[in-house]
Design a protein around this motif. Structure first.
Motif, PDB file in Angstrom:
ATOM      1  N   LYS A 153       0.798  -1.221   0.000  1.00 39.10           N
ATOM      2  CA  LYS A 153       0.000   0.000   0.000  1.00 39.10           C
ATOM      3  C   LYS A 153       0.832   1.273   0.000  1.00 39.10           C
ATOM      4  O   LYS A 153       0.375   2.326  -0.453  1.00 39.10           O
ATOM      5  CB  LYS A 153      -0.968   0.009   1.188  1.00 39.10           C
ATOM      6  N   ASP A 154       2.069   1.201   0.503  1.00 40.10           N
ATOM      7  CA  ASP A 154       2.925   2.382   0.536  1.00 40.10           C
ATOM      8  C   ASP A 154       3.882   2.446  -0.650  1.00 40.10           C
ATOM      9  O   ASP A 154       4.711   3.359  -0.734  1.00 40.10           O
ATOM     10  CB  ASP A 154       3.724   2.413   1.839  1.00 40.10           C
ATOM     11  N   SER A 155       3.788   1.487  -1.549  1.00 46.16           N
ATOM     12  CA  SER A 155       4.635   1.484  -2.741  1.00 46.16           C
ATOM     13  C   SER A 155       4.328   2.697  -3.607  1.00 46.16           C
ATOM     14  O   SER A 155       3.168   3.015  -3.861  1.00 46.16           O
ATOM     15  CB  SER A 155       4.380   0.201  -3.543  1.00 46.16           C
ATOM     16  N   SER A 156       5.365   3.370  -4.072  1.00 44.08           N
ATOM     17  CA  SER A 156       5.150   4.527  -4.942  1.00 44.08           C
ATOM     18  C   SER A 156       4.517   4.130  -6.271  1.00 44.08           C
ATOM     19  O   SER A 156       3.878   4.946  -6.930  1.00 44.08           O
ATOM     20  CB  SER A 156       6.477   5.256  -5.187  1.00 44.08           C
ATOM     21  N   TRP A 157       4.710   2.857  -6.658  1.00 43.21           N
ATOM     22  CA  TRP A 157       4.079   2.343  -7.888  1.00 43.21           C
ATOM     23  C   TRP A 157       2.717   1.727  -7.594  1.00 43.21           C
ATOM     24  O   TRP A 157       2.023   1.329  -8.506  1.00 43.21           O
ATOM     25  CB  TRP A 157       4.956   1.283  -8.547  1.00 43.21           C
ATOM     26  N   LEU A 158       2.340   1.632  -6.326  1.00 49.38           N
ATOM     27  CA  LEU A 158       1.202   0.846  -5.864  1.00 49.38           C
ATOM     28  C   LEU A 158       1.274  -0.558  -6.479  1.00 49.38           C
ATOM     29  O   LEU A 158       0.409  -1.006  -7.220  1.00 49.38           O
ATOM     30  CB  LEU A 158      -0.138   1.513  -6.170  1.00 49.38           C
ATOM     31  N   MET A 159       2.339  -1.255  -6.110  1.00 49.23           N
ATOM     32  CA  MET A 159       2.620  -2.583  -6.652  1.00 49.23           C
ATOM     33  C   MET A 159       1.795  -3.655  -5.938  1.00 49.23           C
ATOM     34  O   MET A 159       1.617  -3.617  -4.727  1.00 49.23           O
ATOM     35  CB  MET A 159       4.115  -2.897  -6.508  1.00 49.23           C
ATOM     36  N   SER A 160       1.297  -4.609  -6.719  1.00 52.39           N
ATOM     37  CA  SER A 160       0.601  -5.778  -6.193  1.00 52.39           C
ATOM     38  C   SER A 160       1.121  -7.018  -6.902  1.00 52.39           C
ATOM     39  O   SER A 160       1.585  -6.938  -8.042  1.00 52.39           O
ATOM     40  CB  SER A 160      -0.910  -5.682  -6.431  1.00 52.39           C
ATOM     41  N   ILE A 161       1.045  -8.163  -6.228  1.00 50.59           N
ATOM     42  CA  ILE A 161       1.403  -9.431  -6.867  1.00 50.59           C
ATOM     43  C   ILE A 161       0.330 -10.467  -6.535  1.00 50.59           C
ATOM     44  O   ILE A 161      -0.424 -10.327  -5.571  1.00 50.59           O
ATOM     45  CB  ILE A 161       2.783  -9.966  -6.406  1.00 50.59           C
ATOM     46  N   VAL A 162       0.264 -11.501  -7.356  1.00 47.85           N
ATOM     47  CA  VAL A 162      -0.617 -12.638  -7.093  1.00 47.85           C
ATOM     48  C   VAL A 162       0.102 -13.908  -7.521  1.00 47.85           C
ATOM     49  O   VAL A 162       0.723 -13.951  -8.587  1.00 47.85           O
ATOM     50  CB  VAL A 162      -1.976 -12.488  -7.818  1.00 47.85           C
ATOM     51  N   VAL A 163       0.047 -14.925  -6.668  1.00 42.85           N
ATOM     52  CA  VAL A 163       0.667 -16.215  -6.967  1.00 42.85           C
ATOM     53  C   VAL A 163      -0.449 -17.203  -7.280  1.00 42.85           C
ATOM     54  O   VAL A 163      -1.232 -17.566  -6.393  1.00 42.85           O
ATOM     55  CB  VAL A 163       1.516 -16.722  -5.791  1.00 42.85           C
ATOM     56  N   ALA A 164      -0.533 -17.629  -8.523  1.00 41.70           N
ATOM     57  CA  ALA A 164      -1.560 -18.585  -8.944  1.00 41.70           C
ATOM     58  C   ALA A 164      -1.177 -19.995  -8.515  1.00 41.70           C
ATOM     59  O   ALA A 164      -0.017 -20.269  -8.176  1.00 41.70           O
ATOM     60  CB  ALA A 164      -1.731 -18.534 -10.458  1.00 41.70           C
ATOM     61  N   ALA A 165      -2.160 -20.885  -8.541  1.00 45.96           N
ATOM     62  CA  ALA A 165      -1.866 -22.297  -8.323  1.00 45.96           C
ATOM     63  C   ALA A 165      -0.909 -22.757  -9.425  1.00 45.96           C
ATOM     64  O   ALA A 165      -1.016 -22.339 -10.576  1.00 45.96           O
ATOM     65  CB  ALA A 165      -3.153 -23.111  -8.357  1.00 45.96           C
TER      66      ALA A 165
END
Length: 570
Positions: A403-415
């Motif tokens: 949430k504090d990332s300047s890029w507003l970075m998110s990741i998701v790990v799929a099965a």
């Protein structure tokens, strides 16, 4: 690996996979061996009605299925014309273990609200599960791999946040309630930021961080679209912190959705023509009646003349137009000029004003872009570390947002595996950032200028895995960034009239299908929107008296509203 080679790899791998799987299904379904991707638009059966579908994404492929199932068309008379060298539109997924895998994005499915999507795919045979449909295959997989995110938001110190509370204050609640009650016609060109101008606190809440990154909204996105999402996805509001409503496909959506649909259409002999770019469409002077389609096919100009009874269904906008790829050592280029689908839409709209206006959607790439990246690794060292950090095994955690990332970075790990070509010792995951011009917190460059390696280093910084960086980097096969100038364009503030109706008033043989048409009550940026638009187009043009699955009115269900109200007070 050079950037141009990555592009060739993705195209070649996807085409080969599609052709191989499709050929097997054709043999089983009709024992016919047809060419799966013709180089020339065929003429179909002489004297019979023809359908020309412009664009090769989910919407046009769904329209072809409805033409077969409900329209009485022979496959040879359905022509899907795609300018790119591969079908699937924005539903993509490709690569190999040597050079890495890539998904530009992942389209969220939802069991309760994708009415027409599940209905259509209940008629499409699974490629991997004999005797079952794609709908059965996906829902079975999802029920066996339920989502319950335990690390939805993470702060700058690497601490997982308690997101039980939405963190609304009373002003936020009042403005939110007022928005849901405001008629859509009063929200033309209004942004979310303008609506909440009296409560900047709203943009600091757990709710905003989670809702924004789940659906890729920006502060400057349309309040109109935000309102529709709140009404349409009201079931997700009380579970936004766990994303339990997300429905997962067994593999990436190209392999789990597009390939079985392509195989089904091949079984009926549908005519696919790739590398055929439609440059313009001619209409009768006094009606919205298509007379000619002008295209450039393998470098040669050609015109298709339509007879009175023929129909034309056009994709009037593609959110992944002008997408570019980088690799571990190269950043992707930012090349927003002359988007292919947007340019065609502009040409036809200039001839017929009732066909909408692409300018609000394809005119501000600095507002509509974001960037994704796909990480391919040997072994599961990093995935195990993420699992231990988050408490979620691969496939169970949905988005993790810094949430504090300047890029507003998110990741998701799929099965795992997420690609059929993955072996047991190869793992992948996907991420994205919404603010590509911002300087990174650990890599002091704008996201859009970063190589794949630098994107991974920024992520490891946010995870506070720095002491393991050397060991982690030794396992990397590739990190493939993807810049998409128009990926958020369907959320742009606009007037309601800027999006055309699927079948415009006065049309006799022409429809438009995409994320840029107007369908009352439904929400864009979804697979359901593409399929619903396709069904509306076919049924309306052909006068088919058959019910289209309506938008389920969960937002008028007293029990659902009570739960939503309770959530707003959390």
């Amino acid at each position: 690996m050079k950037q141009e080679n990555v592009k060739k790899l993705i195209i070649a791998t996807s085409v080969a996979a599609g052709a191989g799987v499709a050929a097997g299904v054709v043999k089983r379904m009709q024992e016919r061996n047809r060419e799966t991707a013709r180089c020339k638009v065929s003429s179909g059966r002489e004297g019979e009605r023809q359908a020309y579908l412009i664009g090769g994404g989910l919407a046009t492929m769904a329209a072809a299925a409805y033409l077969l199932q409900d329209g009485g068309f022979h496959g040879e008379n359905i022509h899907i014309i795609e300018g790119l060298p591969i079908l699937g539109g924005s539903n993509d997924g490709a690569g190999n273990m040597q050079n890495g895998f890539v998904c530009r994005g992942g389209r969220m499915l939802n069991e309760e609200t994708y009415e027409n999507f599940w209905d259509l795919f209940s008629t499409i045979p699974s490629l991997d599960w004999k005797g079952k449909s794609v709908t059965e295959e996906i829902l079975n997989f999802d029920h066996l791999h339920p989502t319950h995110a335990q690390a939805r938001l993470i702060d700058r110190y690497g601490v997982i946040q308690d997101v039980t509370s939405m963190q609304f204050n009373n002003t936020d609640r009042v403005l939110m309630t007022k928005l849901l009650a405001t008629p859509e016609e009063k929200l033309d060109n209004v942004t979310i930021e303008e609506w909440f101008a009296n409560s900047p606190h709203f943009f600091t809440t757990n709710f905003w961080y989670m809702w924004q990154t789940t659906f890729a909204f920006q502060k400057w996105s349309s309040a109109f679209e935000f309102r529709r999402y709140m009404n349409r996805m009201i079931l997700e509001f009380p579970r936004i912190e766990t994303l339990e409503g997300v429905t997962r496909t067994p593999y990436n959506q190209y392999e789990s959705v597009i390939l079985p649909l392509k195989a089904y259409l091949d079984g009926f002999g549908v005519d696919f023509s790739i590398k055929a770019v439609v440059k313009d469409i001619d209409f009768k002077e006094d009606a919205i009646t298509v007379t000619d389609i002008h295209l450039n096919e393998n470098g040669k100009e050609r015109t298709i003349h339509l007879n009175e009874e023929d129909i034309c269904i056009m994709t009037n906008g593609c959110m992944t137009d002008n997408a570019t790829l980088g690799d571990y050592h190269h950043a992707p280029a930012f090349t927003p000029d002359a988007p292919m689908s947007g340019e065609l839409w502009r040409k036809v709209a200039e001839k017929k004003p009732s066909l909408g206006d692409p300018t609000p959607f394809f005119g501000k790439p600095e507002e509509t872009n974001w960037e994704s990246f796909t990480v391919t690794m040997k072994g599961n060292k990093l995935l195990k570390m993420i699992e231990q950090f988050s408490g979620n095994i691969p496939g169970s955690g949905a988005l993790m947002t810094f949430k504090d990332s300047s890029w507003l970075m998110s990741i998701v790990v799929a099965a795992q595996p997420h690609f059929k070509a993955q072996d047991a010792d190869t793992t992948i995951f996907w991420g994205y950032g919404l603010y590509t011009k911002a300087i990174g917190d650990y890599v002091k460059k704008p996201m859009r200028e970063c190589t794949g390696e630098e994107l991974l280093l920024e992520l490891l910084g946010h995870l506070h895995f720095e002491k393991d960086t050397k060991d982690i980097l030794e396992t990397v096969v590739n990190v493939i960034p993807c810049m998409m100038p128009y990926i958020d364009s369907q959320f742009q503030p606009r007037a309601k009239s800027d999006r055309p109706l699927v079948v415009p008033e006065g049309s006799t043989n022409f429809a438009m299908i995409s994320q840029f048409v107007e369908i009352p009550e439904d929400m864009v940026f979804t697979e359901e929107y593409s399929v619903r638009a396709a069904r509306i187009a076919v049924y309306t043009l052909l006068g088919i008296d058959k019910k289209i699955c309506p938008v389920t009115p969960y937002n008028r269900n007293p029990k659902v509203l009570a739960v939503a109200a309770k959530t707003m007070l959390r």
